[in-house]
Design a protein around this motif. Structure first.
Motif, mmCIF file in Angstrom:
data_model
loop_
_atom_site.group_PDB
_atom_site.id
_atom_site.type_symbol
_atom_site.label_atom_id
_atom_site.label_comp_id
_atom_site.label_asym_id
_atom_site.label_seq_id
_atom_site.Cartn_x
_atom_site.Cartn_y
_atom_site.Cartn_z
ATOM 1 N N ARG A 73 77.697 87.114 -1.981
ATOM 2 C CA ARG A 73 77.359 86.087 -2.975
ATOM 3 C C ARG A 73 77.086 84.749 -2.298
ATOM 4 N NH1 ARG A 73 80.348 82.149 -5.725
ATOM 5 N NH2 ARG A 73 79.518 81.639 -7.785
ATOM 6 N N GLU A 74 77.957 84.376 -1.369
ATOM 7 C CA GLU A 74 77.766 83.112 -0.636
ATOM 8 C C GLU A 74 76.479 83.139 0.183
ATOM 9 O OE1 GLU A 74 79.415 80.200 -0.853
ATOM 10 O OE2 GLU A 74 80.456 81.194 -2.507
ATOM 11 N N LEU A 75 76.156 84.292 0.760
ATOM 12 C CA LEU A 75 74.920 84.436 1.514
ATOM 13 C C LEU A 75 73.706 84.237 0.615
ATOM 14 C CD1 LEU A 75 73.354 85.319 4.119
ATOM 15 C CD2 LEU A 75 73.436 87.626 3.150
ATOM 16 N N LEU A 76 73.710 84.872 -0.543
ATOM 17 C CA LEU A 76 72.595 84.741 -1.480
ATOM 18 C C LEU A 76 72.424 83.295 -1.936
ATOM 19 C CD1 LEU A 76 73.194 87.956 -3.632
ATOM 20 C CD2 LEU A 76 71.372 87.585 -1.948
ATOM 21 N N ILE A 77 73.535 82.645 -2.247
ATOM 22 C CA ILE A 77 73.488 81.244 -2.675
ATOM 23 C C ILE A 77 72.956 80.364 -1.548
ATOM 24 C CG2 ILE A 77 74.932 79.264 -3.309
ATOM 25 C CD1 ILE A 77 76.690 81.265 -4.890
ATOM 26 N N SER A 78 73.414 80.618 -0.328
ATOM 27 C CA SER A 78 72.970 79.821 0.818
ATOM 28 C C SER A 78 71.477 79.989 1.079
ATOM 29 C CB SER A 78 73.751 80.205 2.073
ATOM 30 O OG SER A 78 75.096 79.853 1.939
ATOM 31 N N GLN A 79 70.970 81.204 0.938
ATOM 32 C CA GLN A 79 69.548 81.441 1.155
ATOM 33 C C GLN A 79 68.694 80.674 0.157
ATOM 34 O OE1 GLN A 79 69.459 85.732 0.982
ATOM 35 N NE2 GLN A 79 69.606 85.933 3.210
ATOM 36 N N VAL A 80 69.102 80.671 -1.098
ATOM 37 C CA VAL A 80 68.338 79.928 -2.108
ATOM 38 C C VAL A 80 68.513 78.423 -1.898
ATOM 39 C CG1 VAL A 80 68.051 79.505 -4.578
ATOM 40 C CG2 VAL A 80 68.418 81.822 -3.752
ATOM 41 N N ASN A 81 69.726 77.993 -1.524
ATOM 42 C CA ASN A 81 69.948 76.563 -1.267
ATOM 43 C C ASN A 81 69.071 76.049 -0.136
ATOM 44 O OD1 ASN A 81 71.697 75.835 -3.290
ATOM 45 N ND2 ASN A 81 73.523 76.339 -2.117
ATOM 46 N N LEU A 82 68.840 76.865 0.878
ATOM 47 C CA LEU A 82 67.928 76.465 1.958
ATOM 48 C C LEU A 82 66.530 76.209 1.418
ATOM 49 C CD1 LEU A 82 68.921 78.736 4.965
ATOM 50 C CD2 LEU A 82 69.114 76.252 4.805
ATOM 51 N N LYS A 83 66.082 77.059 0.504
ATOM 52 C CA LYS A 83 64.757 76.872 -0.094
ATOM 53 C C LYS A 83 64.739 75.673 -1.031
ATOM 54 C CE LYS A 83 63.542 81.671 0.437
ATOM 55 N NZ LYS A 83 63.304 82.952 -0.191
ATOM 56 N N ILE A 84 65.845 75.450 -1.738
ATOM 57 C CA ILE A 84 65.931 74.312 -2.664
ATOM 58 C C ILE A 84 65.865 72.993 -1.903
ATOM 59 C CG2 ILE A 84 67.542 73.067 -4.167
ATOM 60 C CD1 ILE A 84 68.382 75.763 -5.329
ATOM 61 N N ARG A 85 66.553 72.909 -0.787
ATOM 62 C CA ARG A 85 66.670 71.651 -0.032
ATOM 63 C C ARG A 85 65.710 71.574 1.155
ATOM 64 N NH1 ARG A 85 71.130 69.510 -2.229
ATOM 65 N NH2 ARG A 85 72.671 70.917 -3.089
ATOM 66 N N GLU A 86 64.659 72.366 1.117
ATOM 67 C CA GLU A 86 63.777 72.536 2.266
ATOM 68 C C GLU A 86 63.240 71.237 2.856
ATOM 69 O OE1 GLU A 86 59.566 74.628 2.683
ATOM 70 O OE2 GLU A 86 61.186 75.999 2.172
ATOM 71 N N SER A 87 62.645 70.374 2.105
ATOM 72 C CA SER A 87 62.006 69.160 2.641
ATOM 73 C C SER A 87 62.815 67.888 2.402
ATOM 74 C CB SER A 87 60.623 68.994 2.009
ATOM 75 O OG SER A 87 59.816 70.094 2.307
ATOM 76 N N LEU A 88 63.966 68.007 1.806
ATOM 77 C CA LEU A 88 64.715 66.809 1.429
ATOM 78 C C LEU A 88 65.091 65.914 2.614
ATOM 79 C CD1 LEU A 88 66.984 68.063 -1.496
ATOM 80 C CD2 LEU A 88 64.737 66.987 -1.577
ATOM 81 N N PRO A 89 65.558 66.438 3.745
ATOM 82 C CA PRO A 89 65.861 65.531 4.867
ATOM 83 C C PRO A 89 64.629 64.793 5.395
ATOM 84 C CG PRO A 89 66.955 67.626 5.190
ATOM 85 C CD PRO A 89 66.034 67.796 4.031
ATOM 86 N N LEU A 90 63.487 65.471 5.437
ATOM 87 C CA LEU A 90 62.264 64.813 5.899
ATOM 88 C C LEU A 90 61.830 63.724 4.923
ATOM 89 C CD1 LEU A 90 59.997 64.544 7.917
ATOM 90 C CD2 LEU A 90 58.807 66.415 6.750
ATOM 91 N N ILE A 91 61.945 63.987 3.639
ATOM 92 C CA ILE A 91 61.600 62.974 2.635
ATOM 93 C C ILE A 91 62.512 61.758 2.791
ATOM 94 C CG2 ILE A 91 61.596 62.468 0.156
ATOM 95 C CD1 ILE A 91 60.767 65.451 -0.261
#
Length: 175
Positions: A73-91
């Motif tokens: 479950r944590e793995l699945l959540i982490s994988q989607v979170n990576l996609k959710i936060r993909e460009s946020l640090p660059l922005i």
């Protein structure tokens, strides 16, 4: 059509008055807003498919209470979170870069003013005015770009946090 040429000429004169740094600020701002619109698009049209896939994988499991199930479950959540936060640090980096580029424009414009003062002895006010505009216009543009980016980044970050929490709530372990 004439209006378009008139607007293009106004923009060109403004950019020339601000100097080369203003073009750099414009490029950074364009990149920042391109990334923000990409995130808007992803949250509107792409995230649903990602969440549906993860939900199918999770709901397809027969067992959801063991330590292994929690790790998956944590793995699945982490994988989607990576996609959710993909460009946020660059922005966020681009938002922080805009006022710094504005300050660079201030410095280069003031160097031009001091150069004119050294060459003319400080008596040519018209020549110094060009340097002063090259000092103030990029500062203003950098601050405006940063403020617009702060609003866009705040909105996108809130959506990302909300979607992340909703995903955690959807992947229940009570079965």
């Amino acid at each position: 059509m004439y209006q378009l040429y008139e607007w293009a000429d106004i923009i060109r004169r403004f950019m020339d008055a601000g100097g080369d740094v203003l073009w750099l600020i414009a490029a950074v701002t364009f990149l920042m807003w391109t990334l923000l619109f990409e995130r808007f698009w992803f949250f509107r049209f792409g995230l649903g498919g990602e969440v549906d896939q993860v939900m199918q994988v999770w709901e397809g499991r027969s067992e959801r209470k063991s330590w292994n199930a929690h790790a998956i479950r944590e793995l699945l959540i982490s994988q989607v979170n990576l996609k959710i936060r993909e460009s946020l640090p660059l922005i966020q980096t681009l938002v922080a870069l805009c006022p710094l580029l504005g300050l660079l424009g201030t410095v280069t414009g003031m160097i031009e003013v001091f150069n004119i003062m050294a060459v003319t002895g400080g008596g040519d006010a018209k020549s110094m005015a060009g340097g002063v505009s090259k000092a103030t216009i990029p500062t203003m543009a950098g601050m405006v770009a940063a403020l617009s980016g702060v609003f866009g980044n705040t909105y996108i970050t809130r959506i990302a946090e909300r979607e992340s929490e909703l995903l955690k709530d959807h992947l229940t372990t009570d079965h």
